[in-house]
Design a protein around this motif. Sequence first.
Motif, short mmCIF file in Angstrom:
data_model
loop_
_atom_site.label_atom_id
_atom_site.label_comp_id
_atom_site.label_asym_id
_atom_site.label_seq_id
_atom_site.Cartn_x
_atom_site.Cartn_y
_atom_site.Cartn_z
N GLU A 195 0.85 -1.19 0.00
CA GLU A 195 0.00 0.00 0.00
C GLU A 195 0.89 1.24 0.00
O GLU A 195 1.74 1.41 0.87
CB GLU A 195 -0.93 0.01 1.21
CG GLU A 195 -1.94 -1.13 1.19
CD GLU A 195 -2.98 -1.02 2.30
OE1 GLU A 195 -3.62 0.05 2.42
OE2 GLU A 195 -3.14 -2.00 3.05
N ILE A 196 0.68 2.09 -0.99
CA ILE A 196 1.49 3.29 -1.14
C ILE A 196 0.61 4.50 -1.39
O ILE A 196 -0.54 4.38 -1.82
CB ILE A 196 2.50 3.17 -2.30
CG1 ILE A 196 1.77 2.87 -3.63
CG2 ILE A 196 3.55 2.12 -2.00
CD1 ILE A 196 2.69 2.83 -4.84
N ALA A 197 1.14 5.68 -1.10
CA ALA A 197 0.51 6.93 -1.48
C ALA A 197 1.29 7.51 -2.65
O ALA A 197 2.53 7.53 -2.64
CB ALA A 197 0.51 7.92 -0.31
N LEU A 198 0.57 7.94 -3.67
CA LEU A 198 1.15 8.52 -4.88
C LEU A 198 0.48 9.85 -5.19
O LEU A 198 -0.70 10.03 -4.91
CB LEU A 198 0.96 7.59 -6.08
CG LEU A 198 1.78 6.30 -6.16
CD1 LEU A 198 1.28 5.46 -7.32
CD2 LEU A 198 3.25 6.62 -6.34
N PRO B 53 -5.11 5.46 -13.14
CA PRO B 53 -5.73 5.90 -11.88
C PRO B 53 -6.80 6.96 -12.09
O PRO B 53 -7.73 7.07 -11.26
CB PRO B 53 -4.54 6.48 -11.09
CG PRO B 53 -3.34 5.80 -11.66
CD PRO B 53 -3.65 5.61 -13.12
N GLU B 54 -6.70 7.75 -13.17
CA GLU B 54 -7.70 8.79 -13.41
C GLU B 54 -9.06 8.22 -13.76
O GLU B 54 -10.08 8.90 -13.61
CB GLU B 54 -7.24 9.71 -14.56
CG GLU B 54 -5.94 10.45 -14.27
CD GLU B 54 -4.72 9.70 -14.76
OE1 GLU B 54 -3.66 10.34 -14.93
OE2 GLU B 54 -4.80 8.47 -14.96
N GLU B 55 -9.10 6.98 -14.23
CA GLU B 55 -10.36 6.35 -14.58
C GLU B 55 -11.08 5.89 -13.30
O GLU B 55 -10.44 5.53 -12.32
CB GLU B 55 -10.13 5.14 -15.50
CG GLU B 55 -9.57 5.50 -16.86
CD GLU B 55 -10.56 6.26 -17.71
OE1 GLU B 55 -11.78 6.08 -17.51
OE2 GLU B 55 -10.12 7.03 -18.59
N PHE C 92 3.32 6.11 -13.52
CA PHE C 92 2.88 4.90 -12.82
C PHE C 92 2.08 4.00 -13.76
O PHE C 92 2.26 2.78 -13.77
CB PHE C 92 2.05 5.29 -11.59
CG PHE C 92 1.53 4.11 -10.81
CD1 PHE C 92 2.41 3.24 -10.19
CD2 PHE C 92 0.17 3.88 -10.68
CE1 PHE C 92 1.94 2.15 -9.46
CE2 PHE C 92 -0.31 2.80 -9.96
CZ PHE C 92 0.58 1.93 -9.35
N THR C 93 1.23 4.61 -14.57
CA THR C 93 0.46 3.82 -15.54
C THR C 93 1.38 3.15 -16.55
O THR C 93 1.18 1.98 -16.90
CB THR C 93 -0.55 4.72 -16.28
OG1 THR C 93 -1.45 5.30 -15.33
CG2 THR C 93 -1.35 3.93 -17.29
N ALA D 58 -3.10 1.79 -4.05
CA ALA D 58 -2.59 3.16 -3.97
C ALA D 58 -3.63 4.11 -3.41
O ALA D 58 -4.83 3.95 -3.62
CB ALA D 58 -2.15 3.64 -5.36
N THR D 59 -3.14 5.10 -2.68
CA THR D 59 -3.93 6.25 -2.28
C THR D 59 -3.43 7.43 -3.10
O THR D 59 -2.26 7.82 -2.96
CB THR D 59 -3.77 6.55 -0.77
OG1 THR D 59 -4.23 5.43 -0.02
CG2 THR D 59 -4.56 7.79 -0.38
N MET D 60 -4.28 7.94 -3.97
CA MET D 60 -3.88 9.04 -4.83
C MET D 60 -4.15 10.36 -4.12
O MET D 60 -5.23 10.55 -3.53
CB MET D 60 -4.63 8.99 -6.15
CG MET D 60 -4.50 7.67 -6.91
SD MET D 60 -2.80 7.20 -7.32
CE MET D 60 -2.29 8.59 -8.36
N CYS D 61 -3.19 11.27 -4.14
CA CYS D 61 -3.33 12.53 -3.41
C CYS D 61 -2.61 13.66 -4.15
O CYS D 61 -1.76 13.41 -5.02
CB CYS D 61 -2.78 12.39 -1.99
SG CYS D 61 -1.13 11.64 -1.88
N ASP D 62 -2.96 14.89 -3.81
CA ASP D 62 -2.29 16.04 -4.42
C ASP D 62 -0.87 16.18 -3.91
O ASP D 62 0.05 16.47 -4.67
CB ASP D 62 -3.09 17.32 -4.13
CG ASP D 62 -4.43 17.32 -4.84
OD1 ASP D 62 -4.53 16.73 -5.94
OD2 ASP D 62 -5.39 17.90 -4.31
N GLU D 63 -0.69 15.99 -2.59
CA GLU D 63 0.63 16.04 -1.98
C GLU D 63 0.79 14.85 -1.06
O GLU D 63 -0.18 14.42 -0.42
CB GLU D 63 0.84 17.34 -1.19
CG GLU D 63 0.79 18.59 -2.04
CD GLU D 63 1.90 18.68 -3.08
OE1 GLU D 63 2.94 18.01 -2.89
OE2 GLU D 63 1.72 19.39 -4.09
N LEU D 64 1.99 14.31 -0.98
CA LEU D 64 2.23 13.16 -0.14
C LEU D 64 2.12 13.52 1.34
O LEU D 64 2.49 14.63 1.74
CB LEU D 64 3.62 12.58 -0.42
CG LEU D 64 3.84 12.01 -1.81
CD1 LEU D 64 5.28 11.53 -1.96
CD2 LEU D 64 2.88 10.86 -2.09
#
Length: 234
Positions: free
Chosen positions: A130-133, A167-169, A141-142, A184-190
């Motif tokens: 599990e990561i944050a990106l 991830p955008e889909e 990443f894609t 993954a946890t997608m975020c604006d800033e880590l």
Amino acid sequence: MPSTRLVGLIGTAIRQQRQSRELSQCELAELAGISQATVARIEGGDRAPSIAVLERVLAAMDVQLVIGVEPLDAHLDARIDDLAAQPIAERIDGLGLDELLDRLPDVPQVLTGSTAALLQGAPVPVDALEIALRWRDAKPFTRWLEANYGQRWNARWGEFGGVWLEPEEPGEHRWSTRYGEIRATMCDELPETVEVRHGGRSYQVVPLVELELREPRAAELLRRYRNRQLTSGN
């Protein structure tokens, strides 16, 4: 999230039995004479099945429900003690964590979720990295997923594949790859991190006190573990 702990336990038990028999949700639904959507809701803890439906689902897998009682949270204490007895180094190796981290694309990322909890000594189950990106790193990443046989989790069918990788889909940020599963946890800033070390290697992880685990079983164990730490004064 499940409406009650019991609903979540039933869903987990059914999913484990189905997967051990290498059945898809569609195949189990056909055997039990119900819809695939019903199986998905039961396994996800979103729906409490009627006794009749539960018996049909279990009978379709040649198993039956056994009911008993125990002290509150006794099952969590037993599971915590079992996981705590396993050395962290062995669990890291079993997950293939270091190899997967070494294979990931060269973009900023931090460890979060159950992976971060494990590395900080919390006895929780971990079956995926599990990561944050950051959203801005979604494209590289894609490309990495495409190069490493990535398949995205298809919640509708309860299996990997058949949906867009990006991830955008729309969809869960969860992929299988040639090196293991990634969530993954997608975020604006880590998020802010702390450093932990195991076997001469350092890992940047989200602090344990800030972790919120999405998987119901792991979340329950982490809650119980934190309560035990407070009670013992550690």
